[in-house]
Design a protein around this motif. Structure first.
Motif, short mmCIF file in Angstrom:
data_model
loop_
_atom_site.label_atom_id
_atom_site.label_comp_id
_atom_site.label_asym_id
_atom_site.label_seq_id
_atom_site.Cartn_x
_atom_site.Cartn_y
_atom_site.Cartn_z
N ARG A 149 5.59 69.49 42.14
CA ARG A 149 6.74 69.83 41.33
C ARG A 149 7.12 71.30 41.51
O ARG A 149 6.26 72.14 41.79
N PRO A 150 8.43 71.63 41.35
CA PRO A 150 8.86 73.04 41.42
C PRO A 150 8.53 73.74 40.11
O PRO A 150 9.20 73.52 39.09
N MET A 151 7.55 74.61 40.11
CA MET A 151 7.05 75.22 38.88
C MET A 151 7.38 76.72 38.84
O MET A 151 7.38 77.40 39.87
N MET A 152 7.67 77.20 37.64
CA MET A 152 7.90 78.63 37.42
C MET A 152 6.95 79.12 36.34
O MET A 152 6.86 78.53 35.26
N ASN A 153 6.26 80.23 36.62
CA ASN A 153 5.45 80.88 35.59
C ASN A 153 6.35 81.68 34.67
O ASN A 153 7.28 82.36 35.12
N LEU A 154 6.07 81.61 33.38
CA LEU A 154 6.81 82.35 32.37
C LEU A 154 5.86 83.28 31.64
O LEU A 154 4.71 82.92 31.37
N ALA A 155 6.34 84.47 31.30
CA ALA A 155 5.52 85.44 30.56
C ALA A 155 6.35 86.02 29.43
O ALA A 155 7.48 86.48 29.65
N ASP A 183 8.41 73.30 34.42
CA ASP A 183 8.84 72.45 35.54
C ASP A 183 10.36 72.60 35.66
O ASP A 183 11.12 72.24 34.75
N MET A 184 10.81 73.15 36.78
CA MET A 184 12.23 73.44 36.96
C MET A 184 13.00 72.28 37.58
O MET A 184 14.18 72.42 37.92
N GLY A 185 12.36 71.11 37.71
CA GLY A 185 12.97 69.99 38.42
C GLY A 185 14.30 69.54 37.83
O GLY A 185 15.29 69.35 38.56
N MET A 186 14.38 69.39 36.50
CA MET A 186 15.62 68.86 35.90
C MET A 186 16.75 69.88 35.99
O MET A 186 17.91 69.51 36.22
N VAL A 187 16.43 71.17 35.81
CA VAL A 187 17.46 72.19 35.96
C VAL A 187 17.98 72.21 37.40
O VAL A 187 19.20 72.30 37.64
N MET A 188 17.07 72.10 38.36
CA MET A 188 17.49 72.09 39.76
C MET A 188 18.33 70.86 40.07
O MET A 188 19.30 70.94 40.83
N ASP A 189 17.98 69.71 39.48
CA ASP A 189 18.78 68.50 39.70
C ASP A 189 20.18 68.66 39.12
O ASP A 189 21.18 68.24 39.74
N GLU A 192 6.64 75.21 44.66
CA GLU A 192 6.16 73.83 44.60
C GLU A 192 4.64 73.84 44.60
O GLU A 192 4.01 74.46 45.46
N ARG A 193 4.04 73.13 43.63
CA ARG A 193 2.59 73.04 43.57
C ARG A 193 2.17 71.75 42.88
O ARG A 193 2.96 71.14 42.13
N PRO A 194 0.95 71.30 43.13
CA PRO A 194 0.49 70.04 42.53
C PRO A 194 0.25 70.18 41.03
O PRO A 194 -0.37 71.14 40.58
N VAL A 195 0.76 69.21 40.27
CA VAL A 195 0.53 69.17 38.82
C VAL A 195 0.25 67.71 38.44
O VAL A 195 0.58 66.78 39.18
N ALA A 196 -0.37 67.52 37.30
CA ALA A 196 -0.68 66.18 36.81
C ALA A 196 0.49 65.63 36.01
O ALA A 196 0.99 66.29 35.10
N LYS A 218 6.68 78.16 24.17
CA LYS A 218 6.59 76.70 24.35
C LYS A 218 7.96 76.06 24.14
O LYS A 218 8.32 75.10 24.83
N ARG A 219 8.74 76.60 23.18
CA ARG A 219 10.07 76.06 22.94
C ARG A 219 10.99 76.32 24.12
O ARG A 219 11.78 75.45 24.53
N VAL A 220 10.93 77.53 24.70
CA VAL A 220 11.72 77.81 25.90
C VAL A 220 11.34 76.85 27.02
O VAL A 220 12.21 76.30 27.71
N LYS A 221 10.06 76.60 27.20
CA LYS A 221 9.58 75.67 28.23
C LYS A 221 10.17 74.28 28.00
O LYS A 221 10.66 73.64 28.95
#
Length: 402
Positions: A362-368, A206-212, A350-354, A386-389
């Motif tokens: 929420r603004p979401m980014m896929n990570l690989a 979830d990139m929301g806090m970085v974007m804020d 932006e996509r729906p998340v729980a 998971k730690r990077v996330k």
């Protein structure tokens, strides 16, 4: 006496280069450090500057392969420099008016014109400097001939016509040799697939806090440092902290030994004109976010202007690549040997998340994360990603290192 312009040493283990485009021609007057010719290596495209001010007396190697130390041109030091006159001096009254320049016909346009019978030199070119392009010839071929005046007749319904034949000469293949850089990229990618036990694990952030944070502090950050606060510095710091906790991703295999790096040199994949190159930001654990942003901005500019140095592309311990700038939603990044880990960033969508039992947007980014399974186990790879996330979703942890 003519001064020899030689191919300099351009990096460790590089003994041969390919002569690219000459930026000057024989007889041109050049200044000190003015770029003369592009040198294409298997790592980057570089510009060879003039060591003196003077004139290019002769170009000895106009194209093709050359070795370090070969003489590619002869320079006459000081020749023509003093003879140049200011552009503001009036021309003699008796000088004839310059003739209109000939239309320049590009090679592809010239070939198509010869095949179709079009007089390319008579066309109005739409390319830079009025150059006649292949598209200009195609338009001339497909343009209808002016119809002779006739008495109008009522339209008669006609059955659909079969597809018209393609313009003659369109179904052609263009064969272009690989540049040394592209050959090297191909070799390394193929080697990575064949010589590593590559596996990829995925997550999302979830990139929301970085974007804020960027929205709140971006303006003051730019005023203080003259740089935009980008996403990449957050990821470099997050990856560095995760590497400190999971050292298996900051290692390499040498023979039958595993080498754990106790420093953090992060490669940042940058798209250039001929392919992806990976300049390395050194000692990221010791750098501030502003220093990281400055290094990345400098690399990007010098990759585009072909001024990156080969040694700046060597020795990384981990790589980050951002396919999201091109719109990628998900991908499997390929390892950059001898490194055993690479993080792929993707587009923010932006996509729906729980969240707390409710569905929110929420603004979401896929990570690989691709990793070499020979020395990195699945548990370590998943824990690392998971730690990077966690660090990206709560970037205050980056400052507190918790």
């Amino acid at each position: 006496m003519a001064l020899e312009l030689k191919i300099p040493a351009v990096g460790e283990s590089i003994t041969e280069v390919e002569i690219g485009q000459w930026l000057k021609k024989e007889g041109d007057v050049v200044g000190v450090d003015e770029p003369l010719v592009e040198l294409v290596t298997d790592k980057a495209t570089l510009e060879l500057p003039s060591p003196v001010g003077g004139r290019i007396a002769k170009i000895l190697i106009p194209s093709g392969q050359a070795k370090v130390g070969d003489v590619v041109a002869l320079l006459e030091e000081g020749a023509g420099v003093a003879a140049t006159t200011p552009a503001t001096q009036p021309a003699p009254a008796s000088a004839p008016a310059p003739a209109a320049p000939e239309a320049k016909v590009m090679p592809a346009a010239e070939r198509l014109a010869a095949q179709t019978g079009v007089q390319a030199a008579t066309l109005a070119g739409t390319g830079p400097g009025g150059r006649v392009l292949k598209e200009d010839v195609q338009r001339a071929v497909s343009a209808p001939a002016p119809a002779a005046p006739s008495t109008p007749t009522p339209p008669v319904p006609q059955p659909p016509s079969p597809p018209a034949n393609l313009v003659r000469g369109e179904r052609r293949d263009e064969v272009v040799p690989m540049t040394p850089l592209r050959r090297r990229i191909a070799e390394r990618l193929l080697s990575a697939k064949q010589n590593t036990a590559m596996l990829t694990t995925f997550n999302e952030a979830d990139m929301g806090m970085v974007m804020d944070l960027r929205k709140e502090y971006g303006e003051s950050f730019q005023k203080k440092y003259g740089l935009k606060l980008g996403f990449m510095s957050f990821f470099v710091k997050a990856v560095t902290q995760a590497l400190q906790e999971i050292p298996q991703l900051n290692a390499e295999i040498r023979g039958n030994e595993i080498v754990y790096h106790r420093y953090y040199d992060i490669g940042i994949a940058v798209g250039g004109g001929e392919g992806l190159v990976v300049p390395v930001v050194r000692n990221t654990d010791l750098l501030s976010m502003a220093q990281i942003e400055a290094a990345i901005a400098d690399f990007g500019e010098r990759v585009r202007s072909k001024k990156i140095k080969p040694e700046e592309l060597m020795g990384g311990t981990f790589t980050i690549t951002n396919g999201g700038i091109y719109g990628s939603l998900n991908s499997t990044p390929i390892l950059n040997p001898p490194q055993v880990g690479i993080l792929g960033m993707h587009a923010i969508v932006e996509r729906p998340v729980a969240r707390n039992g409710a569905v929110v947007i929420r603004p979401m980014m896929n990570l690989a994360l691709s990793y070499d399974h020979r020395i990195v186990d699945g548990r370590e790879a998943v824990t690392f990603l998971k730690r990077v996330k966690e660090l990206i979703e709560n970037p205050v942890r980056l400052a507190l290192e918790v």
